[in-house]
Design an enzyme around this catalytic site. Structure first.
Site, PDB file in Angstrom:
ATOM      1  N   LYS A 104     -22.882  37.890  49.972  1.00  0.00           N
ATOM      2  CA  LYS A 104     -21.760  38.990  49.758  1.00  0.00           C
ATOM      3  C   LYS A 104     -20.462  38.651  49.367  1.00  0.00           C
ATOM      4  O   LYS A 104     -20.073  37.348  49.901  1.00  0.00           O
ATOM      5  CB  LYS A 104     -22.104  39.724  51.067  1.00  0.00           C
ATOM      6  CG  LYS A 104     -21.359  41.369  51.026  1.00  0.00           C
ATOM      7  CD  LYS A 104     -22.357  42.308  50.904  1.00  0.00           C
ATOM      8  CE  LYS A 104     -21.883  43.526  50.943  1.00  0.00           C
ATOM      9  NZ  LYS A 104     -23.014  44.532  50.421  1.00  0.00           N
ATOM     10  N   GLY A 203     -26.253  63.924  49.698  1.00  0.00           N
ATOM     11  CA  GLY A 203     -25.443  63.277  48.664  1.00  0.00           C
ATOM     12  C   GLY A 203     -26.392  62.572  47.499  1.00  0.00           C
ATOM     13  O   GLY A 203     -27.442  63.204  47.140  1.00  0.00           O
TER      14      GLY A 203
HETATM   15  P1  NAD Z   1     -23.221  59.928  48.944  1.00  0.00           P
HETATM   16  O1  NAD Z   1     -21.555  59.817  49.484  1.00  0.00           O
HETATM   17  O2  NAD Z   1     -23.563  60.350  47.852  1.00  0.00           O
HETATM   18  O3  NAD Z   1     -23.788  61.113  50.173  1.00  0.00           O
HETATM   19  C1  NAD Z   1     -23.409  61.204  51.448  1.00  0.00           C
HETATM   20  C2  NAD Z   1     -23.507  62.731  51.910  1.00  0.00           C
HETATM   21  O4  NAD Z   1     -23.355  62.584  53.028  1.00  0.00           O
HETATM   22  C3  NAD Z   1     -22.381  63.723  51.206  1.00  0.00           C
HETATM   23  O5  NAD Z   1     -23.209  64.538  50.524  1.00  0.00           O
HETATM   24  C4  NAD Z   1     -21.421  63.883  52.438  1.00  0.00           C
HETATM   25  O6  NAD Z   1     -21.027  65.350  52.182  1.00  0.00           O
HETATM   26  C5  NAD Z   1     -22.496  64.013  53.466  1.00  0.00           C
HETATM   27  N1  NAD Z   1     -21.977  63.466  54.640  1.00  0.00           N
HETATM   28  C6  NAD Z   1     -20.655  62.840  55.239  1.00  0.00           C
HETATM   29  N2  NAD Z   1     -20.751  63.049  56.507  1.00  0.00           N
HETATM   30  C7  NAD Z   1     -21.393  63.734  56.869  1.00  0.00           C
HETATM   31  C8  NAD Z   1     -21.801  64.120  58.157  1.00  0.00           C
HETATM   32  N3  NAD Z   1     -21.142  63.849  59.309  1.00  0.00           N
HETATM   33  N4  NAD Z   1     -22.967  64.890  58.721  1.00  0.00           N
HETATM   34  C9  NAD Z   1     -23.782  65.366  57.334  1.00  0.00           C
HETATM   35  N5  NAD Z   1     -23.529  64.871  56.038  1.00  0.00           N
HETATM   36  C10 NAD Z   1     -22.484  64.312  55.862  1.00  0.00           C
HETATM   37  O7  NAD Z   1     -23.905  58.732  49.448  1.00  0.00           O
HETATM   38  P2  NAD Z   1     -25.303  58.093  48.970  1.00  0.00           P
HETATM   39  O8  NAD Z   1     -25.174  57.105  47.738  1.00  0.00           O
HETATM   40  O9  NAD Z   1     -26.200  59.085  48.968  1.00  0.00           O
HETATM   41  O10 NAD Z   1     -25.709  57.333  50.263  1.00  0.00           O
HETATM   42  C11 NAD Z   1     -25.930  57.933  51.569  1.00  0.00           C
HETATM   43  C12 NAD Z   1     -26.094  56.782  52.785  1.00  0.00           C
HETATM   44  O11 NAD Z   1     -27.230  55.809  52.176  1.00  0.00           O
HETATM   45  C13 NAD Z   1     -24.933  55.956  52.956  1.00  0.00           C
HETATM   46  O12 NAD Z   1     -25.020  55.754  54.480  1.00  0.00           O
HETATM   47  C14 NAD Z   1     -25.140  54.695  52.176  1.00  0.00           C
HETATM   48  O13 NAD Z   1     -24.528  53.572  52.633  1.00  0.00           O
HETATM   49  C15 NAD Z   1     -26.670  54.668  52.354  1.00  0.00           C
HETATM   50  N6  NAD Z   1     -27.122  53.609  51.009  1.00  0.00           N
HETATM   51  C16 NAD Z   1     -27.118  54.277  49.728  1.00  0.00           C
HETATM   52  C17 NAD Z   1     -27.816  53.733  48.695  1.00  0.00           C
HETATM   53  C18 NAD Z   1     -27.420  54.056  47.388  1.00  0.00           C
HETATM   54  O14 NAD Z   1     -28.156  53.556  46.345  1.00  0.00           O
HETATM   55  N7  NAD Z   1     -26.564  55.181  46.947  1.00  0.00           N
HETATM   56  C19 NAD Z   1     -28.230  52.141  49.046  1.00  0.00           C
HETATM   57  C20 NAD Z   1     -28.570  52.157  50.225  1.00  0.00           C
HETATM   58  C21 NAD Z   1     -27.830  52.736  51.244  1.00  0.00           C
END
Ligand code: NAD
Length: 371
Positions: A104, A203
């Site tokens: 990382k 999201g």
């Molecule tokens: P994103 O930012 O697109 O979506 C997050 C969503 O959560 C948004 O719609 C936001 O409005 C909502 N949100 C924020 N706070 C909230 C709360 N308190 N209650 C309910 N909803 C809430 O992010 P993403 O890319 O969809 O990722 C989501 C999670 O998955 C994150 O924790 C991220 O670290 C993890 N993750 C994502 C990926 C990836 O490929 N994008 C890979 C591994 C892990």
């Protein structure tokens, strides 16, 4: 004092002692503590770049893990972040079957002030100097444009061939496969049909997880702080909207946290009314003790870093398969189903929680690679 509270008190005390000891350690002692191979401090005077690249373990192959940019309060905070995140990548990469070790990098500073072409070209030169021992990718505050600048000075960048530069479809598919493994274990079923799933966060990933579940006949209850995201799920999937205070306590078969980390702790674990917890969010459980509480309540926890590994599997595939083949990525992402079941069975065999089992399972793979 009730036994649960006493145990929690002892646990917090142990954590404090551990952290106090950690803070007193020299850099080499910290590397020993986490088991790191190499730590690189990179500085470029012209652009103001300050970065730390941590190569945790290369037993299984070149280290792989994204670059995060953050305005850390101190260099110590940045070091702590990069050491723990790179170790996490060793476990994640091994656990999901990649021929990659863990690494990382963190860039220290305000992304709004520092980011530009020269900055990322300078950073790319440092990555290049490691001659392929470390491959980087996107992470917090690093976007596809930044990656494109890095690529001008280094070939050791991955995650560039994702669908439209977006790992979310692979992450969602992997999360869905992990949930299906949980369904197989808990309900003996091959699909989500008729099961009620609470999705927290709609999201990039959460929306797609919800869609995959809906397409298989699951009944959805949803919550997002963004009302438009909720509206879309209600319209497209016939989902039932929940309030913020209902999301953890709603009756359901599966609770899928897809928003934030650290959503379940010893306090609120007691209120869950589900049989499975599994979503894409990182670090869903606050600590190992919460894992034990879920286990005691008969709730199956699907280890987050295993079921959300679709994005990193895509990055790993991009390194090894030339030319890049999206169908191979999907094939590997679908193996998250088997991996999740293996970890559930491993936990049962060893009499430990699935939370702990994921680490043990991944460490066993790394140790076998060293033998
Ligand atoms: P994103 O930012 O697109 O979506 C997050 C969503 O959560 C948004 O719609 C936001 O409005 C909502 N949100 C924020 N706070 C909230 C709360 N308190 N209650 C309910 N909803 C809430 O992010 P993403 O890319 O969809 O990722 C989501 C999670 O998955 C994150 O924790 C991220 O670290 C993890 N993750 C994502 C990926 C990836 O490929 N994008 C890979 C591994 C892990």
């Amino acid at each position: 004092m009730p036994a649960g509270l006493r145990a929690a008190g002892i646990y917090i005390l142990l954590l404090k002692i551990m952290f106090w000891r950690y803070e007193k350690m020299s850099i080499f002692e910290k590397m020993d503590f986490y088991g790191h191979e190499e730590l690189v401090f990179a500085r470029d005077e012209e652009t103001g770049l300050k970065a730390i690249i941590a190569i945790h373990d290369t037993t299984l192959g070149p280290a792989l893990g994204g670059t995060r940019m953050w305005n850390y309060e101190s260099e110590e905070d940045a070091l702590y972040d990069v050491l723990r995140l790179s170790r996490g990548m060793s476990l994640k990469n091994a656990g999901c079957g990649l021929k990659n070790g863990g690494g990382k990098a963190v860039i220290i500073g305000d992304p709004r002030k520092l980011k530009n072409e020269a900055f990322f070209k300078a950073y790319g030169r440092f990555i290049e100097s490691l001659a392929g021992r470390y491959y980087t990718a996107e992470d917090v505050n690093i976007n596809t444009q930044d990656i494109a600048y890095m690529q001008e000075t280094t070939k050791y960048v991955t995650g560039t061939r994702e669908i439209g530069g977006n790992p979310s479809p692979y992450t969602a598919r992997g999360t869905f496969m992990g949930i299906k493994a949980g369904i197989k274990e808990k309900f003996g079923a091959d699909t989500a049909e008729g099961l009620t799933v609470v999705v927290q966060g709609l999201g990039s990933v959460g929306y797609m997880v919800a869609k995959l579940l809906h397409d298989e006949g699951a009944i959805l209850k949803v919550y997002d702080i963004n009302p438009d995201a909720v509206k879309r799920a209600v319209e497209e999937f016939g989902a039932t909207p929940l309030n913020a205070d209902e999301v953890l306590t709603a009756e359901c078969d599966i609770f899928a946290p897809c928003a934030l980390g650290a959503v379940i702790n010893s306090g609120n674990a007691k209120a869950l009314k589900c049989k499975i917890v599994g979503g894409c969010a990182n670090n869903v459980l606050v600590d190992p003790q919460t894992g034990e509480e879920l286990e005691e309540r008969g709730i199956l926890y699907l280890p987050d870093y295993i079921i959300n590994a679709g994005g990193v599997i895509n990055c790993g595939e991009e390194i090894v398969t030339k030319p890049y083949d999206a169908s191979k990525v999907t094939e590997k992402v679908d193996k998250i189903y088997d991996t999740t079941l293996n970890i559930i069975h491993y936990a049962k065999d060893k009499g430990i929680t699935t939370y702990e089992a994921a680490d043990h399972y991944a460490m066993d793979i790394i140790k076998a690679g060293r033998a």
